[in-house]
Design an enzyme around this catalytic site. Structure first.
Site, PDB file in Angstrom:
ATOM      1  N   SER A   1     -10.223  -2.499   8.184  1.00 37.46           N
ATOM      2  CA  SER A   1      -9.933  -3.130   9.543  1.00 37.46           C
ATOM      3  C   SER A   1     -11.011  -2.624  10.693  1.00 37.46           C
ATOM      4  CB  SER A   1      -8.631  -2.343   9.866  1.00 37.46           C
ATOM      5  OG  SER A   1      -7.590  -2.901   8.914  1.00 37.46           O
TER       6      SER A   1
ATOM      7  N   TYR B   1      -1.960  -8.514   1.059  1.00 37.12           N
ATOM      8  CA  TYR B   1      -3.252  -9.402   0.879  1.00 37.12           C
ATOM      9  C   TYR B   1      -2.702 -10.744   0.142  1.00 37.12           C
ATOM     10  CZ  TYR B   1      -6.335  -5.481   0.993  1.00 37.12           C
ATOM     11  OH  TYR B   1      -6.971  -4.596   1.675  1.00 37.12           O
TER      12      TYR B   1
ATOM     13  N   ARG C   1      -3.335  -0.258   2.468  1.00 35.28           N
ATOM     14  CA  ARG C   1      -3.124  -0.678   3.612  1.00 35.28           C
ATOM     15  C   ARG C   1      -1.777  -0.283   4.258  1.00 35.28           C
ATOM     16  NH1 ARG C   1      -7.387  -4.766   4.304  1.00 35.28           N
ATOM     17  NH2 ARG C   1      -7.236  -4.316   6.277  1.00 35.28           N
TER      18      ARG C   1
ATOM     19  N   ASP D   1      -9.130   3.377   7.708  1.00 38.37           N
ATOM     20  CA  ASP D   1      -9.126   1.896   7.270  1.00 38.37           C
ATOM     21  C   ASP D   1     -10.531   1.369   7.528  1.00 38.37           C
ATOM     22  OD1 ASP D   1      -8.917  -0.736   6.600  1.00 38.37           O
ATOM     23  OD2 ASP D   1      -6.852  -0.842   6.970  1.00 38.37           O
TER      24      ASP D   1
ATOM     25  N   GLN E   1      -4.242   4.156   8.090  1.00 33.34           N
ATOM     26  CA  GLN E   1      -4.758   3.288   9.219  1.00 33.34           C
ATOM     27  C   GLN E   1      -5.973   3.799   9.880  1.00 33.34           C
ATOM     28  OE1 GLN E   1      -1.745   2.068  11.804  1.00 33.34           O
ATOM     29  NE2 GLN E   1      -1.492  -0.069  11.248  1.00 33.34           N
TER      30      GLN E   1
HETATM   31  P1  NAD Z   1      -8.359 -10.264   4.315  1.00 36.32           P
HETATM   32  O1  NAD Z   1      -9.946  -9.901   4.863  1.00 36.32           O
HETATM   33  O2  NAD Z   1      -8.494  -9.904   3.037  1.00 36.32           O
HETATM   34  O3  NAD Z   1      -8.419 -11.927   4.286  1.00 36.32           O
HETATM   35  C1  NAD Z   1      -8.485 -12.255   5.718  1.00 36.32           C
HETATM   36  C2  NAD Z   1      -7.279 -13.648   5.940  1.00 36.32           C
HETATM   37  O4  NAD Z   1      -7.588 -14.662   5.123  1.00 36.32           O
HETATM   38  C3  NAD Z   1      -6.003 -13.061   5.406  1.00 36.32           C
HETATM   39  O5  NAD Z   1      -4.982 -13.057   6.616  1.00 36.32           O
HETATM   40  C4  NAD Z   1      -5.561 -14.152   4.256  1.00 36.32           C
HETATM   41  O6  NAD Z   1      -3.925 -14.127   4.170  1.00 36.32           O
HETATM   42  C5  NAD Z   1      -6.215 -15.222   4.734  1.00 36.32           C
HETATM   43  N1  NAD Z   1      -6.313 -16.280   3.736  1.00 36.32           N
HETATM   44  C6  NAD Z   1      -6.517 -16.151   2.447  1.00 36.32           C
HETATM   45  N2  NAD Z   1      -6.561 -17.213   1.635  1.00 36.32           N
HETATM   46  C7  NAD Z   1      -6.330 -18.319   2.581  1.00 36.32           C
HETATM   47  C8  NAD Z   1      -6.268 -19.581   2.827  1.00 36.32           C
HETATM   48  N3  NAD Z   1      -6.291 -20.265   1.825  1.00 36.32           N
HETATM   49  N4  NAD Z   1      -6.014 -19.984   3.884  1.00 36.32           N
HETATM   50  C9  NAD Z   1      -5.820 -19.687   5.120  1.00 36.32           C
HETATM   51  N5  NAD Z   1      -6.123 -18.049   5.029  1.00 36.32           N
HETATM   52  C10 NAD Z   1      -6.178 -17.539   3.841  1.00 36.32           C
HETATM   53  O7  NAD Z   1      -7.436  -9.657   5.175  1.00 36.32           O
HETATM   54  P2  NAD Z   1      -7.436  -8.571   6.086  1.00 36.32           P
HETATM   55  O8  NAD Z   1      -7.739  -8.778   7.411  1.00 36.32           O
HETATM   56  O9  NAD Z   1      -7.976  -7.223   5.449  1.00 36.32           O
HETATM   57  O10 NAD Z   1      -5.823  -8.099   6.342  1.00 36.32           O
HETATM   58  C11 NAD Z   1      -5.194  -8.262   5.154  1.00 36.32           C
HETATM   59  C12 NAD Z   1      -3.580  -8.006   5.389  1.00 36.32           C
HETATM   60  O11 NAD Z   1      -3.554  -6.450   5.440  1.00 36.32           O
HETATM   61  C13 NAD Z   1      -3.150  -8.489   6.422  1.00 36.32           C
HETATM   62  O12 NAD Z   1      -1.604  -8.602   6.251  1.00 36.32           O
HETATM   63  C14 NAD Z   1      -3.006  -7.268   7.610  1.00 36.32           C
HETATM   64  O13 NAD Z   1      -2.088  -7.529   8.625  1.00 36.32           O
HETATM   65  C15 NAD Z   1      -2.823  -6.073   6.928  1.00 36.32           C
HETATM   66  N6  NAD Z   1      -3.328  -4.855   7.082  1.00 36.32           N
HETATM   67  C16 NAD Z   1      -2.385  -3.614   7.248  1.00 36.32           C
HETATM   68  C17 NAD Z   1      -2.865  -2.617   7.710  1.00 36.32           C
HETATM   69  C18 NAD Z   1      -1.945  -1.378   7.697  1.00 36.32           C
HETATM   70  O14 NAD Z   1      -1.037  -1.551   7.316  1.00 36.32           O
HETATM   71  N7  NAD Z   1      -2.515  -0.304   7.789  1.00 36.32           N
HETATM   72  C19 NAD Z   1      -4.189  -2.611   8.196  1.00 36.32           C
HETATM   73  C20 NAD Z   1      -5.013  -3.606   8.135  1.00 36.32           C
HETATM   74  C21 NAD Z   1      -4.383  -4.769   7.560  1.00 36.32           C
END
Ligand code: NAD
Length: 373
Positions: free
Chosen positions: A130, A230, A119, A127, A124
């Protein structure tokens, strides 16, 4: 190179891995592309729109027999059997499942699972998690509004005032943040929670209220930092306090959307049965974690059930419910990944010094490269 685009046969799958837009670019690079007849129909892409950009239309044996096969989800055994040894496969191949990787390796192919891409900013544009989670977050709100027996926005009419719906969103990653933005546009009042404190600002900037569950120990604080962006499983002490906060907020909510995931593990339980029992009659739960075991123990995968007067929606593939845009975005992700593994002469080129390529590689020429714990 001959590139094949199969018809996805997995139950409920409507997406296609390449669109006329991406195929046009591949053909301009000198590749020959065969699309399986009907592959794009569910995504509003009939065969003739592929033919217009120069693709051939063929059968399963022809597309799976290509040098490079572009898939949405992992092929089944019958489809794998049609692939030739030495071919390359790219798709959302379930990198956390050793058995799937072993099946692909046994066929002698080289396979890349795009869900395993890091990530990072550079990754991006490819991804897939996303692009597809964004769609799922949007569709979750649409489904919630559909099952909810009242209006979403506040309305002042001659027949009286209607209150705005209260939406609670648990997990504010890509899907959760899009769900907040979509519910906001429909006029709902929104609260959201996440284990990662860094998202508080993002939640508030979208106009929702952050449900804070403060940390009380160093262990809780450290776990909440996650790993690689994550979430990690949180200690039982924090989960218990979070359940208490969710219980109070869910009793007031009309729609609860849960999106919490922990990569490679069963989804955490955030909405307990005792909480659902106290939710308002007619309220709705949309559990986006259904395929990973659900954030609510009452969720039934790919079913809509009514428990304690609450409608619980457990669809496992929400992106597939928006097939045209989900395919368009996925196909662009995939095209971007191909730039990393196809050289200027149009040949497959494996550069393991590229962190994205190395992370996505599941098996190579029949050997398993990635194994999970
Ligand atoms: P995900 O689908 O793995 O999980 C969804 C959300 O559930 C996450 O925000 C996680 O923190 C939350 N979660 C897990 N356990 C929990 C709990 N007990 N209570 C409440 N919430 C809980 O996550 P995602 O949407 O794939 O994103 C993961 C991370 O990657 C995020 O920080 C996102 O900003 C980041 N991200 C970065 C990039 C990049 O830099 N290119 C791109 C996409 C996402």
């Amino acid at each position: 190179m001959h590139i094949g685009v199969p018809l996805e046969t997995h139950a409920g799958e409507t997406r296609v891995a390449a669109t006329p837009e991406t195929i046009k670019k591949l053909i301009a690079q000198g590749h020959q592309v065969t699309v399986q007849s009907g592959a794009g129909v569910k995504a509003s892409l009939p065969d003739h729109v592929y033919e217009v950009v120069g693709a051939n239309i063929g059968d399963a044996a022809t597309v799976f027999g290509a040098d490079l096969v572009l898939k949405v989800v992992a092929p089944d055994d019958a489809e794998l059997a049609l692939m030739k040894s030495g071919a390359v496969l790219v798709g959302m191949l379930n990198p956390f499942c050793n058995e799937t990787i072993a099946r692909m390796a046994a066929r002698g192919i080289t396979a890349f699972a795009l869900e395993a891409a890091p990530r990072t900013s550079r990754a991006q544009s490819l991804d897939v998690l996303s692009s597809q989670a964004n769609i799922a977050g949007y569709k979750a709100v649409m489904l919630g509004a559909n099952h909810y027996p009242r209006f979403m926005p506040m309305l002042m009419t001659a027949a009286g005032t209607v209150k705005a719906a209260r939406v609670l969103i648990l997990g504010a990653g890509v899907a959760g943040l899009q769900a907040i933005a979509t519910a906001k546009r429909l006029g709902a009042v929104i609260e959201a929670s996440d284990v990662r404190p860094a998202v508080k600002e993002q939640i508030e900037s979208l106009g929702a209220k952050f449900v804070d569950v403060p940390f009380e120990t160093d262990e809780e604080r450290e776990c909440a930092q996650g790993v690689g962006g994550y979430a990690r499983p949180m200690p039982a002490s924090w989960m218990q306090r979070q359940a208490g906060a969710v219980h109070e907020r869910a009793k007031q909510a009309d729609i609860v959307i849960t999106t919490a995931l922990i990569p490679g593990r069963k989804a955490p339980t955030l909405l307990h049965e005792a909480t659902v029992e106290e939710m308002k009659p007619g309220s709705v739960v949309i559990d986006l974690a259904a395929a990973q075991g659900g954030n609510c123990p009452l969720t039934e995968v790919d079913q809509v059930v009514v428990k304690h007067g609450v409608t619980i929606v457990g669809y496992s593939n929400l992106a597939a419910l928006v097939p045209a845009d989900a395919s368009a975005l996925y196909a662009r992700n995939l095209l971007d990944f191909l730039k990393l593994v196809i050289d200027k002469e149009g040949h497959f080129h494996l550069n393991l010094e590229d962190d994205i390529v190395a992370a996505c590689l599941m098996c190579r020429d029949g050997n398993v490269v990635r194994t999970n714990g």
